[in-house]
Design a protein around this motif. Structure first.
Motif, mmCIF file in Angstrom:
data_model
loop_
_atom_site.group_PDB
_atom_site.id
_atom_site.type_symbol
_atom_site.label_atom_id
_atom_site.label_comp_id
_atom_site.label_asym_id
_atom_site.label_seq_id
_atom_site.Cartn_x
_atom_site.Cartn_y
_atom_site.Cartn_z
ATOM 1 N N GLN A 69 36.772 37.758 30.266
ATOM 2 C CA GLN A 69 37.330 37.627 31.605
ATOM 3 C C GLN A 69 38.815 37.352 31.497
ATOM 4 O O GLN A 69 39.217 36.275 31.031
ATOM 5 N N ALA A 70 39.601 38.321 31.918
ATOM 6 C CA ALA A 70 41.050 38.173 31.923
ATOM 7 C C ALA A 70 41.475 37.323 33.115
ATOM 8 O O ALA A 70 40.741 37.221 34.104
ATOM 9 N N PRO A 71 42.646 36.728 33.040
ATOM 10 C CA PRO A 71 43.116 35.882 34.149
ATOM 11 C C PRO A 71 43.122 36.630 35.471
ATOM 12 O O PRO A 71 43.683 37.731 35.572
ATOM 13 N N GLU A 79 46.883 42.945 26.997
ATOM 14 C CA GLU A 79 45.765 43.244 27.894
ATOM 15 C C GLU A 79 44.434 42.710 27.370
ATOM 16 O O GLU A 79 43.448 42.684 28.098
ATOM 17 N N ASP A 80 44.402 42.288 26.123
ATOM 18 C CA ASP A 80 43.190 41.680 25.566
ATOM 19 C C ASP A 80 43.123 40.181 25.840
ATOM 20 O O ASP A 80 42.123 39.541 25.492
ATOM 21 N N THR A 81 44.159 39.626 26.442
ATOM 22 C CA THR A 81 44.152 38.206 26.785
ATOM 23 C C THR A 81 43.024 37.915 27.777
ATOM 24 O O THR A 81 42.946 38.541 28.832
ATOM 25 N N THR A 90 24.649 46.279 28.253
ATOM 26 C CA THR A 90 26.050 46.653 28.426
ATOM 27 C C THR A 90 26.572 46.212 29.786
ATOM 28 O O THR A 90 27.499 46.804 30.332
ATOM 29 N N SER A 91 25.970 45.192 30.313
ATOM 30 C CA SER A 91 26.322 44.690 31.642
ATOM 31 C C SER A 91 27.350 43.580 31.540
ATOM 32 O O SER A 91 27.365 42.807 30.581
ATOM 33 N N SER A 92 28.186 43.481 32.588
ATOM 34 C CA SER A 92 29.123 42.368 32.694
ATOM 35 C C SER A 92 28.579 41.291 33.642
ATOM 36 O O SER A 92 29.252 40.295 33.901
ATOM 37 N N ASN A 93 27.357 41.508 34.116
ATOM 38 C CA ASN A 93 26.737 40.567 35.053
ATOM 39 C C ASN A 93 26.045 39.455 34.265
ATOM 40 O O ASN A 93 25.109 39.706 33.504
ATOM 41 N N LYS A 94 26.461 38.241 34.476
ATOM 42 C CA LYS A 94 25.895 37.099 33.751
ATOM 43 C C LYS A 94 24.390 36.992 33.960
ATOM 44 O O LYS A 94 23.653 36.544 33.081
#
Length: 126
Positions: free
Chosen positions: A39-41, A89-91, A106-110
């Motif tokens: 999760q980027a800022p 951009e990897d921050t 492959t989900s970004s859903n917790k």
């Protein structure tokens, strides 16, 4: 008690490498597919990479393909993410996540994961 504890984050210069680790306990690590999510800022969660239960299969987001390598050591209950050629951009905060599935998640859903770590901060800056 189920735990995923990430480590290895920090400040790194652009172009540099960094290796993240995730120590798993309290569940059968070898029975879980594992993923890295970041999760980027100011942004939402982004799935980064995943690895099968035995480590024979890996997959990556296009944004990190060719630069990041995921691996695991089931004997040590450890998950790793080797990150090379880092850019600003990897921050992000990097999380390791696990799921009792037969295929890589492959989900970004917790909510699609059974286990979730507390995260480790990676900052890429000169």
């Amino acid at each position: 008690q189920v735990q995923l504890v990430e480590s290895g984050g920090g400040l790194v210069q652009p172009g540099g490498p960094l290796r993240l680790s995730c120590a798993a306990s309290g569940f059968t690590f070898s029975s879980s597919v594992m993923s890295w999510v970041r999760q980027a800022p100011g942004k939402g969660l982004e799935w980064v990479s995943g690895i099968s239960r035995r480590g024979l299969s890996t997959t990556y987001a296009d944004s990190v393909k060719g630069r990041f390598t995921v691996s695991r050591d089931n004997a040590k209950n450890m998950l790793y993410l080797q990150m090379n050629s880092l850019t600003p951009e990897d921050t992000a905060v990097y999380y390791c996540a696990g799921a009792n599935r037969g295929v890589i998640v492959t989900s970004s859903n917790k909510n699609d994961y059974d286990y979730w770590g507390q995260g480790t901060q990676v900052t890429v800056s000169s």
